[in-house]
Write a protein that holds these residues in place. Structure first.
Motif, short mmCIF file in Angstrom:
data_model
loop_
_atom_site.label_atom_id
_atom_site.label_comp_id
_atom_site.label_asym_id
_atom_site.label_seq_id
_atom_site.Cartn_x
_atom_site.Cartn_y
_atom_site.Cartn_z
N PHE A 68 0.95 -1.14 -0.09
CA PHE A 68 -0.06 0.07 0.05
C PHE A 68 0.78 1.32 -0.12
CE2 PHE A 68 0.45 -0.59 4.58
CZ PHE A 68 0.60 0.45 5.22
N ALA A 69 0.43 2.41 -0.66
CA ALA A 69 1.12 3.64 -0.87
C ALA A 69 0.64 4.41 0.22
CB ALA A 69 0.74 4.15 -2.20
N SER A 70 1.59 5.05 0.77
CA SER A 70 1.24 6.03 2.13
C SER A 70 1.85 7.54 2.01
CB SER A 70 1.69 5.32 3.27
OG SER A 70 3.15 4.95 3.52
N GLY A 71 2.16 7.99 0.86
CA GLY A 71 2.54 9.21 0.71
C GLY A 71 3.94 9.22 0.23
N ASP A 72 5.02 8.82 1.07
CA ASP A 72 6.39 8.80 0.79
C ASP A 72 6.93 7.56 0.80
OD1 ASP A 72 6.01 8.24 3.42
OD2 ASP A 72 7.43 9.97 4.12
N LYS A 73 6.27 6.38 0.79
CA LYS A 73 6.69 5.23 0.64
C LYS A 73 5.82 4.10 0.33
CE LYS A 73 6.72 4.80 5.84
NZ LYS A 73 7.46 4.86 7.06
N LEU A 74 6.15 3.02 -0.17
CA LEU A 74 5.54 1.80 -0.27
C LEU A 74 5.81 0.72 0.81
CD1 LEU A 74 5.75 1.08 -4.37
CD2 LEU A 74 3.55 1.15 -2.82
N ASN A 75 4.53 0.23 1.15
CA ASN A 75 4.87 -0.69 2.58
C ASN A 75 4.16 -2.10 2.03
OD1 ASN A 75 5.22 1.65 4.77
ND2 ASN A 75 3.52 2.13 3.12
N ALA A 76 4.67 -3.26 2.79
CA ALA A 76 4.07 -4.60 2.27
C ALA A 76 3.75 -5.14 3.64
CB ALA A 76 5.30 -5.44 1.46
N PHE A 77 2.78 -5.90 3.66
CA PHE A 77 2.30 -6.56 4.85
C PHE A 77 1.91 -7.96 4.34
CE2 PHE A 77 -1.53 -4.38 4.14
CZ PHE A 77 -2.50 -5.09 4.31
N ASP A 78 1.91 -9.03 5.28
CA ASP A 78 1.32 -10.32 5.10
C ASP A 78 -0.20 -10.48 5.33
OD1 ASP A 78 0.70 -13.02 4.68
OD2 ASP A 78 2.34 -13.83 5.97
N PRO A 79 -1.17 -10.46 4.40
CA PRO A 79 -2.54 -10.59 4.89
C PRO A 79 -2.96 -11.80 5.62
CG PRO A 79 -2.20 -11.06 2.58
CD PRO A 79 -1.06 -10.65 2.83
N ALA A 80 -2.06 -12.84 5.67
CA ALA A 80 -2.32 -13.91 6.47
C ALA A 80 -2.42 -13.58 8.00
CB ALA A 80 -1.46 -15.12 6.32
N ASN A 81 -1.49 -12.46 8.30
CA ASN A 81 -1.45 -12.07 9.85
C ASN A 81 -1.35 -10.70 10.04
OD1 ASN A 81 1.14 -10.74 9.69
ND2 ASN A 81 2.17 -13.03 9.22
N GLY A 82 -0.94 -9.82 9.01
CA GLY A 82 -1.31 -8.36 8.99
C GLY A 82 -1.13 -7.50 10.15
N GLU A 83 -0.20 -8.15 11.07
CA GLU A 83 0.22 -7.29 12.19
C GLU A 83 1.12 -6.25 12.27
OE1 GLU A 83 -1.83 -7.96 15.00
OE2 GLU A 83 -2.66 -9.28 13.82
N GLN A 84 1.84 -6.40 11.08
CA GLN A 84 3.04 -5.49 10.87
C GLN A 84 3.45 -5.12 9.61
OE1 GLN A 84 6.02 -6.94 13.53
NE2 GLN A 84 6.91 -8.41 12.21
N VAL A 85 3.99 -4.04 9.02
CA VAL A 85 4.82 -3.86 8.00
C VAL A 85 6.00 -4.66 7.96
CG1 VAL A 85 6.01 -2.04 6.56
CG2 VAL A 85 3.94 -1.38 7.40
N LEU A 86 6.10 -5.44 6.86
CA LEU A 86 7.35 -6.29 6.61
C LEU A 86 8.44 -5.61 6.08
CD1 LEU A 86 5.70 -9.66 5.95
CD2 LEU A 86 6.42 -8.94 8.11
N ARG A 87 8.05 -4.76 4.87
CA ARG A 87 9.16 -4.01 4.32
C ARG A 87 8.59 -2.93 3.56
NH1 ARG A 87 10.95 -5.49 -1.42
NH2 ARG A 87 12.64 -3.87 -1.60
N SER A 88 9.55 -1.53 3.66
CA SER A 88 9.03 -0.60 3.03
C SER A 88 9.87 0.21 1.92
CB SER A 88 8.77 0.73 4.06
OG SER A 88 7.84 0.37 4.86
N ILE A 89 9.54 0.65 0.84
CA ILE A 89 10.38 1.30 -0.22
C ILE A 89 9.90 2.63 -0.12
CG2 ILE A 89 10.66 1.52 -2.78
CD1 ILE A 89 9.83 -1.57 -3.08
N GLU A 90 11.07 3.56 -0.06
CA GLU A 90 11.15 5.10 0.04
C GLU A 90 10.86 5.38 -1.66
OE1 GLU A 90 11.49 7.10 2.66
OE2 GLU A 90 11.57 5.52 4.00
N VAL A 91 9.67 5.83 -1.83
CA VAL A 91 9.33 6.49 -3.14
C VAL A 91 7.89 7.12 -3.00
CG1 VAL A 91 8.00 4.25 -3.73
CG2 VAL A 91 9.17 5.64 -5.62
N ALA A 92 7.91 8.16 -3.75
CA ALA A 92 6.52 8.97 -3.86
C ALA A 92 5.53 7.94 -4.13
CB ALA A 92 6.68 10.23 -4.70
#
Length: 218
Positions: A33-57
């Protein structure tokens, strides 16, 4: 048109450091999901935390073509290597900054034009518009699944996910979200659910996709 209440299966977030959800996609394993200044990835099987982020508009829609991420950044669309986070290519966005949802289907990108109430099919190499579908509502997220075109809408306190005829733009089916619950990004998991971005709530919601047997043919 078939109309029903959206069935929210699960809510994810809000996540620390990500107070908005502007676009959503699914790579088969992770929801991005895009959050303004980064892309964030989470596992929908648990969804408790962001596993990875990419710094990009990351200002609007997000898509995945099976290998690369595509992300709307103001009036441009970036092609991103999810492994390195590098921007590999950039093309103009058809709405010149008024763009919203983004989807990958049939080897092309499909871009929602927010207040223009349109969905454009564009060439992913050049950004050239191949065709345009008119909608009768503001367009937010866009997704294709099993040959069906769905998009989100969000006007005031009302929001829904709707299936439209890709030739005429006619609304064939509509899933109404609860009052005050908006859809900013949209992506199918390829099966029986949609992932819906929740804008300023910072949440991603899983919504049940109606079974095909209950649908009228469009």
């Amino acid at each position: 048109m078939k109309r029903s209440q959206a069935e929210i299966l699960r809510e994810y977030g809000p996540f620390p450091g990500a107070d908005r959800v502007n676009g959503v996609t699914f790579d088969g394993q992770h929801v991005w999901f895009a959050s303004g200044d980064k892309l964030n990835a989470f596992d929908p099987a648990n969804g408790e935390q962001v596993l990875r982020s990419i710094e990009v508009a990351s200002h609007a829609g997000t898509a995945f073509d099976g290998q690369h991420l595509f992300q709307i950044a103001e009036d441009r669309i970036h092609k991103i290597d999810p492994k390195t986070g590098n921007v590999l290519a950039t093309i103009p966005a058809p709405g010149n900054g008024g763009d919203s949802g983004l989807a990958w289907a049939e080897g092309t990108l499909w871009v929602g034009q927010h207040r223009g109430r349109k969905i454009h099919q564009i060439d992913p190499q050049t950004g050239a518009i191949l065709r345009t579908i008119e909608s009768n509502r503001i367009v937010t997220g866009v997704t294709w699944v099993d040959g069906e075109l769905w998009h989100g809408t969000w006007e005031g306190d009302e929001s829904d996910v709707r299936r439209i005829d890709p030739e005429t733009g006619k609304v064939l089916e509509r899933l109404d979200m609860p009052p005050g619950v908006g859809v900013s990004g949209l992506e199918s998991d390829g099966g029986d659910q949609f992932f819906c971005g929740g804008g300023g709530s910072g949440k991603v919601r899983a919504v049940r996709r109606p079974s095909r047997t209950s649908k009228s043919k469009g």
